[in-house]
Design a protein around this motif. Structure first.
Motif, PDB file in Angstrom:
ATOM      1  N   LEU A 137       0.832  -1.200   0.000  1.00 38.39           N
ATOM      2  CA  LEU A 137       0.000   0.000   0.000  1.00 38.39           C
ATOM      3  C   LEU A 137       0.873   1.260   0.000  1.00 38.39           C
ATOM      4  CD1 LEU A 137      -3.054   0.827   0.180  1.00 38.39           C
ATOM      5  CD2 LEU A 137      -2.596   1.215   2.598  1.00 38.39           C
ATOM      6  N   VAL A 138       1.920   1.263   0.828  1.00 41.02           N
ATOM      7  CA  VAL A 138       2.823   2.428   0.883  1.00 41.02           C
ATOM      8  C   VAL A 138       3.565   2.589  -0.438  1.00 41.02           C
ATOM      9  CG1 VAL A 138       4.812   3.471   2.055  1.00 41.02           C
ATOM     10  CG2 VAL A 138       3.021   2.332   3.400  1.00 41.02           C
ATOM     11  N   GLN A 139       3.925   1.498  -1.086  1.00 40.29           N
ATOM     12  CA  GLN A 139       4.564   1.588  -2.406  1.00 40.29           C
ATOM     13  C   GLN A 139       3.620   2.253  -3.402  1.00 40.29           C
ATOM     14  OE1 GLN A 139       5.480  -2.588  -2.771  1.00 40.29           O
ATOM     15  NE2 GLN A 139       7.590  -2.307  -2.052  1.00 40.29           N
ATOM     16  N   GLY A 140       2.345   1.922  -3.333  1.00 37.83           N
ATOM     17  CA  GLY A 140       1.353   2.570  -4.186  1.00 37.83           C
ATOM     18  C   GLY A 140       1.207   4.042  -3.864  1.00 37.83           C
ATOM     19  N   ILE A 141       1.206   4.390  -2.576  1.00 39.64           N
ATOM     20  CA  ILE A 141       1.136   5.802  -2.175  1.00 39.64           C
ATOM     21  C   ILE A 141       2.309   6.562  -2.780  1.00 39.64           C
ATOM     22  CG2 ILE A 141       1.350   7.381  -0.201  1.00 39.64           C
ATOM     23  CD1 ILE A 141      -0.220   5.232   1.443  1.00 39.64           C
ATOM     24  N   ALA A 142       3.501   5.987  -2.665  1.00 39.18           N
ATOM     25  CA  ALA A 142       4.689   6.633  -3.226  1.00 39.18           C
ATOM     26  C   ALA A 142       4.537   6.834  -4.726  1.00 39.18           C
ATOM     27  CB  ALA A 142       5.931   5.791  -2.925  1.00 39.18           C
ATOM     28  N   GLU A 143       4.049   5.820  -5.412  1.00 33.20           N
ATOM     29  CA  GLU A 143       3.847   5.939  -6.860  1.00 33.20           C
ATOM     30  C   GLU A 143       2.832   7.036  -7.175  1.00 33.20           C
ATOM     31  OE1 GLU A 143       2.916   3.025 -10.654  1.00 33.20           O
ATOM     32  OE2 GLU A 143       3.366   2.145  -8.704  1.00 33.20           O
ATOM     33  N   GLY A 144       1.754   7.104  -6.392  1.00 32.18           N
ATOM     34  CA  GLY A 144       0.754   8.156  -6.577  1.00 32.18           C
ATOM     35  C   GLY A 144       1.301   9.548  -6.317  1.00 32.18           C
ATOM     36  N   LEU A 145       2.329   9.636  -5.477  1.00 37.48           N
ATOM     37  CA  LEU A 145       2.990  10.914  -5.202  1.00 37.48           C
ATOM     38  C   LEU A 145       4.025  11.267  -6.268  1.00 37.48           C
ATOM     39  CD1 LEU A 145       3.588  10.587  -1.348  1.00 37.48           C
ATOM     40  CD2 LEU A 145       2.034  12.197  -2.486  1.00 37.48           C
TER      41      LEU A 145
END
Length: 149
Positions: free
Chosen positions: A41-49
């Motif tokens: 989930l945090v990897q996805g957040i980073a990608e979204g950022l």
């Protein structure tokens, strides 16, 4: 809000939606068993950022900071700590100190925190027969926060 995430990709996509829509200053408290998808989930957040560097769980380093996106991401992992040890790190500086309103703070194993911020999103991930269930609950200013996909 509860939702079913059938696989790894759905978990990452949910994180990307968070990363695109969360405002600076958001604290995310992540809970779930080992392998439940917190780091994904945090990897996805980073990608979204817009963060392109590899995001790994900071299990041994405790804190990883990423500055190459829309706003900074501070990724903390408290798995190896007892609550008293987590308190001794004064992690509240990430939501009450200089970093306040500058980035997003994502904390894995947040149940080990003794002091929580006034406003946060709590995200619980749990295994289900057909994937993972994610439950998102906001407090304070984030009580009615809408996820924008």
């Amino acid at each position: 809000m509860k939702s079913l995430l059938p696989d790894f990709e759905a978990t990452r996509q949910f994180g990307m939606a968070l990363g695109r829509s969360l405002p600076p200053g958001t604290v995310i408290l992540l809970q779930g068993d080992l392998g439940a998808g917190k780091t994904t989930l945090v990897q996805g957040i980073a990608e979204g950022l817009g963060i392109s560097e590899s995001v790994e769980s900071p299990t041994f380093t405790l804190i990883n900071e990423y500055f190459a996106g829309r706003i900074p991401l501070y990724h903390l992992d408290l798995y190896r700590l007892e609550p008293e040890e987590a308190e001794a790190l004064h992690l509240e500086s990430y939501w009450d100190g200089l970093e306040r309103d500058l980035g997003i703070v994502a904390i894995e194993w947040a149940e080990r925190l003794q002091y929580k911020p006034e406003n946060y999103l709590q995200i619980c991930l749990s295994y289900q027969d057909n994937g993972r269930e994610i439950e998102v609950m906001g407090t304070g200013d984030l009580l009615d926060w809408p996820l924008e996909n």
